[in-house]
Motif scaffolding. Structure first.
Motif, PDB file in Angstrom:
ATOM      1  N   ILE A  67      -5.313  21.867  23.986  1.00 41.27           N
ATOM      2  CA  ILE A  67      -5.187  21.125  22.624  1.00 41.27           C
ATOM      3  C   ILE A  67      -6.979  19.883  23.328  1.00 41.27           C
ATOM      4  O   ILE A  67      -7.055  19.432  24.538  1.00 41.27           O
ATOM      5  CB  ILE A  67      -4.796  19.693  22.053  1.00 41.27           C
ATOM      6  N   VAL A  68      -8.179  19.838  22.466  1.00 42.53           N
ATOM      7  CA  VAL A  68      -9.453  18.954  23.208  1.00 42.53           C
ATOM      8  C   VAL A  68      -8.335  17.287  22.406  1.00 42.53           C
ATOM      9  O   VAL A  68      -9.124  17.413  20.767  1.00 42.53           O
ATOM     10  CB  VAL A  68     -10.357  19.101  22.252  1.00 42.53           C
ATOM     11  N   SER A  69      -8.393  16.321  23.395  1.00 42.76           N
ATOM     12  CA  SER A  69      -7.890  14.963  22.949  1.00 42.76           C
ATOM     13  C   SER A  69      -8.696  14.251  22.487  1.00 42.76           C
ATOM     14  O   SER A  69      -8.352  13.364  21.581  1.00 42.76           O
ATOM     15  CB  SER A  69      -7.090  14.514  24.662  1.00 42.76           C
ATOM     16  N   ASP A  70      -9.790  14.309  22.228  1.00 40.50           N
ATOM     17  CA  ASP A  70     -11.117  13.174  22.041  1.00 40.50           C
ATOM     18  C   ASP A  70     -10.814  14.105  20.065  1.00 40.50           C
ATOM     19  O   ASP A  70     -11.513  13.518  19.213  1.00 40.50           O
ATOM     20  CB  ASP A  70     -12.616  13.595  22.222  1.00 40.50           C
ATOM     21  N   LYS A  71     -10.189  14.941  19.773  1.00 38.79           N
ATOM     22  CA  LYS A  71     -10.432  15.636  18.475  1.00 38.79           C
ATOM     23  C   LYS A  71      -9.367  15.463  17.863  1.00 38.79           C
ATOM     24  O   LYS A  71      -8.623  15.836  17.016  1.00 38.79           O
ATOM     25  CB  LYS A  71     -10.592  17.436  18.208  1.00 38.79           C
ATOM     26  N   CYS A  72      -7.983  15.361  19.256  1.00 42.97           N
ATOM     27  CA  CYS A  72      -6.866  15.264  18.553  1.00 42.97           C
ATOM     28  C   CYS A  72      -6.626  13.909  17.743  1.00 42.97           C
ATOM     29  O   CYS A  72      -6.274  12.693  18.426  1.00 42.97           O
ATOM     30  CB  CYS A  72      -5.782  15.133  19.335  1.00 42.97           C
ATOM     31  N   THR A  73      -5.840  13.661  16.596  1.00 39.73           N
ATOM     32  CA  THR A  73      -5.342  12.511  15.908  1.00 39.73           C
ATOM     33  C   THR A  73      -3.910  12.655  15.469  1.00 39.73           C
ATOM     34  O   THR A  73      -2.773  11.358  14.758  1.00 39.73           O
ATOM     35  CB  THR A  73      -6.344  12.287  14.318  1.00 39.73           C
ATOM     36  N   GLU A  74      -3.135  13.541  16.585  1.00 45.66           N
ATOM     37  CA  GLU A  74      -2.168  13.305  16.510  1.00 45.66           C
ATOM     38  C   GLU A  74      -1.107  14.031  14.946  1.00 45.66           C
ATOM     39  O   GLU A  74      -0.386  13.632  14.501  1.00 45.66           O
ATOM     40  CB  GLU A  74      -0.598  12.393  16.348  1.00 45.66           C
TER      41      GLU A  74
END
Length: 117
Positions: A67-74
């Motif tokens: 998962i790319v954290s900069d794109k993850c919004t949960e």
């Protein structure tokens, strides 16, 4: 916070199509900010850092989905819970304790990714 995939991942791929931000990638696959978002061309992170959203970025894992954290919004603003975690058969989509974001920050990230407001 973002979600991360642990090394218990069995590479089933159930999570990937569930992500509304296209933040989940198969092992070894390059990623782009523009994948599944409205970001294109040069993007500014607000701290003096810029990047071309359409340029491929190096895979974060060669062994498991990531998962790319900069794109993850949960999934905030889309669903009541992170969809990757909801569909994962081995419960390896978990909170990333190293990345903490408030609901307000996650909603702002969602708006930025999808050119809202």
């Amino acid at each position: 916070m973002a979600i991360k995939i642990t090394d218990e991942c069995i590479n089933c791929g159930a999570c990937e199509p569930e992500c509304p931000n296209n933040a989940i990638y198969d092992a070894g696959m390059a990623w782009r900010f523009s994948d599944g978002t409205e970001l294109h061309g040069v993007i500014d992170f607000g701290d003096g850092t810029t990047l071309n959203a359409d340029e491929a970025q190096e895979a974060l894992s060669d062994e498991i989905y990531y998962i790319v954290s900069d794109k993850c919004t949960e999934c905030v603003g889309f669903h009541d819970e992170p969809q990757c975690a909801a569909v994962c058969p081995v419960d390896c989509c978990v909170d990333d304790e190293d990345i903490r974001e408030t609901e307000e920050e996650l909603l702002a990230k969602k708006a930025w990714l999808h050119a809202e407001g």
